[in-house]
Scaffold this motif. Structure first.
Motif, PDB file in Angstrom:
ATOM      1  N   THR A 212       0.835  -1.204   0.000  1.00 32.09           N
ATOM      2  CA  THR A 212       0.000   0.000   0.000  1.00 32.09           C
ATOM      3  C   THR A 212       0.868   1.253   0.000  1.00 32.09           C
ATOM      4  OG1 THR A 212      -0.107   0.088   2.421  1.00 32.09           O
ATOM      5  CG2 THR A 212      -1.788  -1.226   1.298  1.00 32.09           C
ATOM      6  N   MET A 213       0.354   2.307  -0.641  1.00 33.60           N
ATOM      7  CA  MET A 213       1.097   3.565  -0.680  1.00 33.60           C
ATOM      8  C   MET A 213       1.127   4.230   0.689  1.00 33.60           C
ATOM      9  SD  MET A 213       0.644   6.814  -3.199  1.00 33.60           S
ATOM     10  CE  MET A 213       1.419   6.010  -4.595  1.00 33.60           C
ATOM     11  N   GLY A 214       0.083   4.007   1.467  1.00 31.73           N
ATOM     12  CA  GLY A 214       0.012   4.616   2.798  1.00 31.73           C
ATOM     13  C   GLY A 214       0.088   3.583   3.899  1.00 31.73           C
ATOM     14  N   ASP A 215      -0.841   3.657   4.828  1.00 30.82           N
ATOM     15  CA  ASP A 215      -0.882   2.734   5.961  1.00 30.82           C
ATOM     16  C   ASP A 215      -1.270   1.335   5.480  1.00 30.82           C
ATOM     17  OD1 ASP A 215      -0.989   2.931   9.152  1.00 30.82           O
ATOM     18  OD2 ASP A 215      -2.509   1.499   8.476  1.00 30.82           O
ATOM     19  N   ARG A 216      -0.789   0.321   6.181  1.00 30.72           N
ATOM     20  CA  ARG A 216      -1.078  -1.056   5.766  1.00 30.72           C
ATOM     21  C   ARG A 216      -2.458  -1.547   6.205  1.00 30.72           C
ATOM     22  NH1 ARG A 216      -0.485  -4.798   9.909  1.00 30.72           N
ATOM     23  NH2 ARG A 216       0.747  -4.169  11.724  1.00 30.72           N
ATOM     24  N   ALA A 217      -3.194  -0.744   6.965  1.00 27.43           N
ATOM     25  CA  ALA A 217      -4.503  -1.174   7.474  1.00 27.43           C
ATOM     26  C   ALA A 217      -5.493  -1.362   6.324  1.00 27.43           C
ATOM     27  CB  ALA A 217      -5.048  -0.151   8.467  1.00 27.43           C
ATOM     28  N   ILE A 218      -6.237  -2.461   6.395  1.00 29.77           N
ATOM     29  CA  ILE A 218      -7.204  -2.799   5.344  1.00 29.77           C
ATOM     30  C   ILE A 218      -8.569  -3.084   5.958  1.00 29.77           C
ATOM     31  CG2 ILE A 218      -5.495  -3.711   3.728  1.00 29.77           C
ATOM     32  CD1 ILE A 218      -6.195  -6.548   4.744  1.00 29.77           C
ATOM     33  N   GLY A 219      -9.599  -3.090   5.118  1.00 28.75           N
ATOM     34  CA  GLY A 219     -10.947  -3.383   5.590  1.00 28.75           C
ATOM     35  C   GLY A 219     -11.708  -4.219   4.573  1.00 28.75           C
ATOM     36  N   LEU A 220     -12.598  -5.073   5.069  1.00 34.06           N
ATOM     37  CA  LEU A 220     -13.437  -5.927   4.226  1.00 34.06           C
ATOM     38  C   LEU A 220     -14.753  -5.207   3.939  1.00 34.06           C
ATOM     39  CD1 LEU A 220     -13.837  -8.780   2.939  1.00 34.06           C
ATOM     40  CD2 LEU A 220     -14.862  -9.482   5.118  1.00 34.06           C
ATOM     41  N   MET A 221     -15.103  -5.129   2.663  1.00 37.83           N
ATOM     42  CA  MET A 221     -16.319  -4.425   2.250  1.00 37.83           C
ATOM     43  C   MET A 221     -17.568  -5.301   2.463  1.00 37.83           C
ATOM     44  SD  MET A 221     -15.246  -1.481   1.369  1.00 37.83           S
ATOM     45  CE  MET A 221     -14.032  -1.693   2.678  1.00 37.83           C
ATOM     46  N   PRO A 222     -18.761  -4.712   2.384  1.00 39.61           N
ATOM     47  CA  PRO A 222     -19.991  -5.468   2.641  1.00 39.61           C
ATOM     48  C   PRO A 222     -20.228  -6.663   1.714  1.00 39.61           C
ATOM     49  CG  PRO A 222     -20.434  -3.120   2.791  1.00 39.61           C
ATOM     50  CD  PRO A 222     -19.036  -3.255   2.286  1.00 39.61           C
ATOM     51  N   ASP A 223     -19.608  -6.680   0.532  1.00 41.88           N
ATOM     52  CA  ASP A 223     -19.789  -7.843  -0.358  1.00 41.88           C
ATOM     53  C   ASP A 223     -19.047  -9.073   0.151  1.00 41.88           C
ATOM     54  OD1 ASP A 223     -17.078  -7.579  -1.112  1.00 41.88           O
ATOM     55  OD2 ASP A 223     -17.544  -6.532  -2.964  1.00 41.88           O
ATOM     56  N   ARG A 224     -18.260  -8.902   1.215  1.00 43.07           N
ATOM     57  CA  ARG A 224     -17.517  -9.982   1.895  1.00 43.07           C
ATOM     58  C   ARG A 224     -16.358 -10.525   1.063  1.00 43.07           C
ATOM     59  NH1 ARG A 224     -18.551  -8.908   6.717  1.00 43.07           N
ATOM     60  NH2 ARG A 224     -18.021 -10.988   7.485  1.00 43.07           N
ATOM     61  N   TRP A 225     -16.004  -9.836  -0.014  1.00 43.48           N
ATOM     62  CA  TRP A 225     -14.855 -10.202  -0.847  1.00 43.48           C
ATOM     63  C   TRP A 225     -13.856  -9.045  -0.959  1.00 43.48           C
ATOM     64  CZ3 TRP A 225     -13.086 -14.743  -2.256  1.00 43.48           C
ATOM     65  CH2 TRP A 225     -13.954 -15.836  -2.382  1.00 43.48           C
ATOM     66  N   THR A 226     -14.352  -7.903  -1.392  1.00 42.65           N
ATOM     67  CA  THR A 226     -13.478  -6.774  -1.704  1.00 42.65           C
ATOM     68  C   THR A 226     -12.744  -6.270  -0.464  1.00 42.65           C
ATOM     69  OG1 THR A 226     -15.023  -6.108  -3.435  1.00 42.65           O
ATOM     70  CG2 THR A 226     -13.397  -4.473  -2.734  1.00 42.65           C
ATOM     71  N   ILE A 227     -11.423  -6.137  -0.586  1.00 38.75           N
ATOM     72  CA  ILE A 227     -10.608  -5.629   0.517  1.00 38.75           C
ATOM     73  C   ILE A 227      -9.924  -4.347   0.064  1.00 38.75           C
ATOM     74  CG2 ILE A 227      -8.578  -6.081   1.938  1.00 38.75           C
ATOM     75  CD1 ILE A 227      -9.441  -9.021   2.000  1.00 38.75           C
ATOM     76  N   LYS A 228     -10.138  -3.271   0.836  1.00 37.14           N
ATOM     77  CA  LYS A 228      -9.606  -1.952   0.487  1.00 37.14           C
ATOM     78  C   LYS A 228      -8.652  -1.450   1.564  1.00 37.14           C
ATOM     79  CE  LYS A 228     -13.481  -0.076  -2.228  1.00 37.14           C
ATOM     80  NZ  LYS A 228     -14.327   1.124  -2.409  1.00 37.14           N
ATOM     81  N   THR A 229      -7.833  -0.476   1.157  1.00 44.81           N
ATOM     82  CA  THR A 229      -7.025   0.235   2.150  1.00 44.81           C
ATOM     83  C   THR A 229      -7.961   1.120   2.972  1.00 44.81           C
ATOM     84  OG1 THR A 229      -6.606   2.063   0.616  1.00 44.81           O
ATOM     85  CG2 THR A 229      -4.994   0.284   0.646  1.00 44.81           C
ATOM     86  N   ARG A 230      -7.683   1.233   4.256  1.00 50.28           N
ATOM     87  CA  ARG A 230      -8.539   2.051   5.120  1.00 50.28           C
ATOM     88  C   ARG A 230      -8.351   3.545   4.857  1.00 50.28           C
ATOM     89  NH1 ARG A 230     -11.401  -0.129   9.303  1.00 50.28           N
ATOM     90  NH2 ARG A 230     -11.028  -2.328   9.769  1.00 50.28           N
ATOM     91  N   ASP A 231      -7.145   3.922   4.421  1.00 49.84           N
ATOM     92  CA  ASP A 231      -6.897   5.349   4.203  1.00 49.84           C
ATOM     93  C   ASP A 231      -7.240   5.801   2.783  1.00 49.84           C
ATOM     94  OD1 ASP A 231      -4.787   4.330   2.716  1.00 49.84           O
ATOM     95  OD2 ASP A 231      -3.212   5.029   4.085  1.00 49.84           O
ATOM     96  N   GLY A 232      -7.712   4.876   1.943  1.00 51.33           N
ATOM     97  CA  GLY A 232      -8.126   5.236   0.591  1.00 51.33           C
ATOM     98  C   GLY A 232      -6.986   5.429  -0.392  1.00 51.33           C
ATOM     99  N   LYS A 233      -5.756   5.153   0.043  1.00 55.99           N
ATOM    100  CA  LYS A 233      -4.611   5.294  -0.864  1.00 55.99           C
ATOM    101  C   LYS A 233      -4.453   4.022  -1.710  1.00 55.99           C
ATOM    102  CE  LYS A 233      -2.120   8.685   1.908  1.00 55.99           C
ATOM    103  NZ  LYS A 233      -0.872   9.028   2.626  1.00 55.99           N
ATOM    104  N   PRO A 234      -3.813   4.147  -2.878  1.00 59.38           N
ATOM    105  CA  PRO A 234      -3.732   2.990  -3.778  1.00 59.38           C
ATOM    106  C   PRO A 234      -2.879   1.848  -3.236  1.00 59.38           C
ATOM    107  CG  PRO A 234      -2.734   4.955  -4.779  1.00 59.38           C
ATOM    108  CD  PRO A 234      -3.245   5.349  -3.439  1.00 59.38           C
ATOM    109  N   ALA A 235      -3.118   0.676  -3.806  1.00 58.18           N
ATOM    110  CA  ALA A 235      -2.352  -0.525  -3.466  1.00 58.18           C
ATOM    111  C   ALA A 235      -1.943  -1.227  -4.760  1.00 58.18           C
ATOM    112  CB  ALA A 235      -3.184  -1.462  -2.598  1.00 58.18           C
ATOM    113  N   ALA A 236      -0.819  -1.933  -4.708  1.00 59.93           N
ATOM    114  CA  ALA A 236      -0.331  -2.700  -5.861  1.00 59.93           C
ATOM    115  C   ALA A 236      -0.183  -4.158  -5.467  1.00 59.93           C
ATOM    116  CB  ALA A 236       0.997  -2.136  -6.352  1.00 59.93           C
TER     117      ALA A 236
END
Length: 266
Positions: A212-236
């Motif tokens: 992740t470009m920012g913090d490593r914290a992630i969150g699971l979205m309501p679809d129970r699959w999609t995982i995003k960065t918590r700070d909204g910064k991009p990930a590779a």
């Protein structure tokens, strides 16, 4: 823990599956551009995989948190780290990045690889994230040889990426692979040298830095699959499947087809 060492014949079958993944990613590279939906990419990938005599492993893949995965590839755009579900609503736009994770089952063995693509003109800052993540994958592969340990792989990935100030996702890991998509052992992108399972010749593993470009914290979205960065910064996310050898690891998957189309941008 059940770790299955592969014979040379089995490794060659795995190579065929993984090379098909590489060709699928190469096919998608022709279509990744502004205005394309992620669902369009999914349809192209599924048709290509099936036309080549294989099955898309991800389609129907079980989820311990919810329903099976509904698509043939994972399309993770910008701040989506992994497991983005293709849909008609997600339209690629100039400046986006998209990680395409693809798995196939061919002749009883699995292939698995991921590549993060640029969509149109991407900022230098984001390009560096992709470059460093991809470089960390190859550093991890260099550390993967018989007699070393799982921790040696994670250690080099972690140190390299953190030296640029990036976050290294902890909750998601690489994995063993063979007749099953996910086998033992887990392959974290962090660790200490000499720790973890000893690598043996014939082990096949997927190494996949998720950075992740920012913090490593992630969150699971309501679809129970999609995982995003918590700070909204991009990930590779880049991934290769490899076979462990006494010397240099044997990379079974390939980015060649993608890079012939995109060029070696990073």
């Amino acid at each position: 823990m059940n770790i299955f060492l592969k014979t040379e014949d089995e490794i060659e079958l795995m190579r065929q599956a993984n090379l098909l993944v590489g060709r699928t990613l190469g096919e998608l590279a022709h279509h990744i551009k502004p205005g394309v939906t992620t669902l369009q990419l999914d349809r192209i990938a599924e048709e290509f995989i099936r036309d080549n005599g294989a099955e898309p492993t991800f389609k129907g893949f079980p989820n311990p948190f919810g329903g099976p995965f509904p698509a043939s590839i994972c399309t993770s755009v910008n701040d989506v780290v992994v497991h983005g579900i293709p849909d008609d609503a997600t339209v690629l736009k100039d400046g986006d990045i998209i990680s395409v994770d693809c798995g196939v089952l061919l002749n009883g063995f699995n292939g698995d690889s991921c590549y993060t693509f640029c969509v149109g003109e991407v900022s230098a800052e984001v390009r560096q994230l992709l470059k460093v993540t991809k470089e960390s994958l190859y550093l991890g592969i260099e550390a993967a040889m018989a007699g070393k340990h799982i921790g040696d792989i994670g250690c080099v990935v972690q140190k390299y990426c953190q030296s640029f100030g990036y976050g290294v996702v902890r909750e998601l890991t690489g994995h063993g692979i063979g007749r099953e998509m996910h086998e033992d052992p887990k392959v974290p992108n962090y660790g200490r040298r000499g720790n973890g399972v000893m690598l043996k010749s014939g082990m096949c593993i997927a190494i996949e830095p998720m950075i992740t470009m920012g913090d490593r914290a992630i969150g699971l979205m309501p679809d129970r699959w999609t995982i995003k960065t918590r700070d909204g910064k991009p990930a590779a996310h880049f991934e290769h499947t490899i076979a462990i050898r006494k010397g240099k690891a044997d990379i079974l998957s390939s980015f060649d087809e993608v890079e012939q189309i995109e060029g070696k941008l990073y």
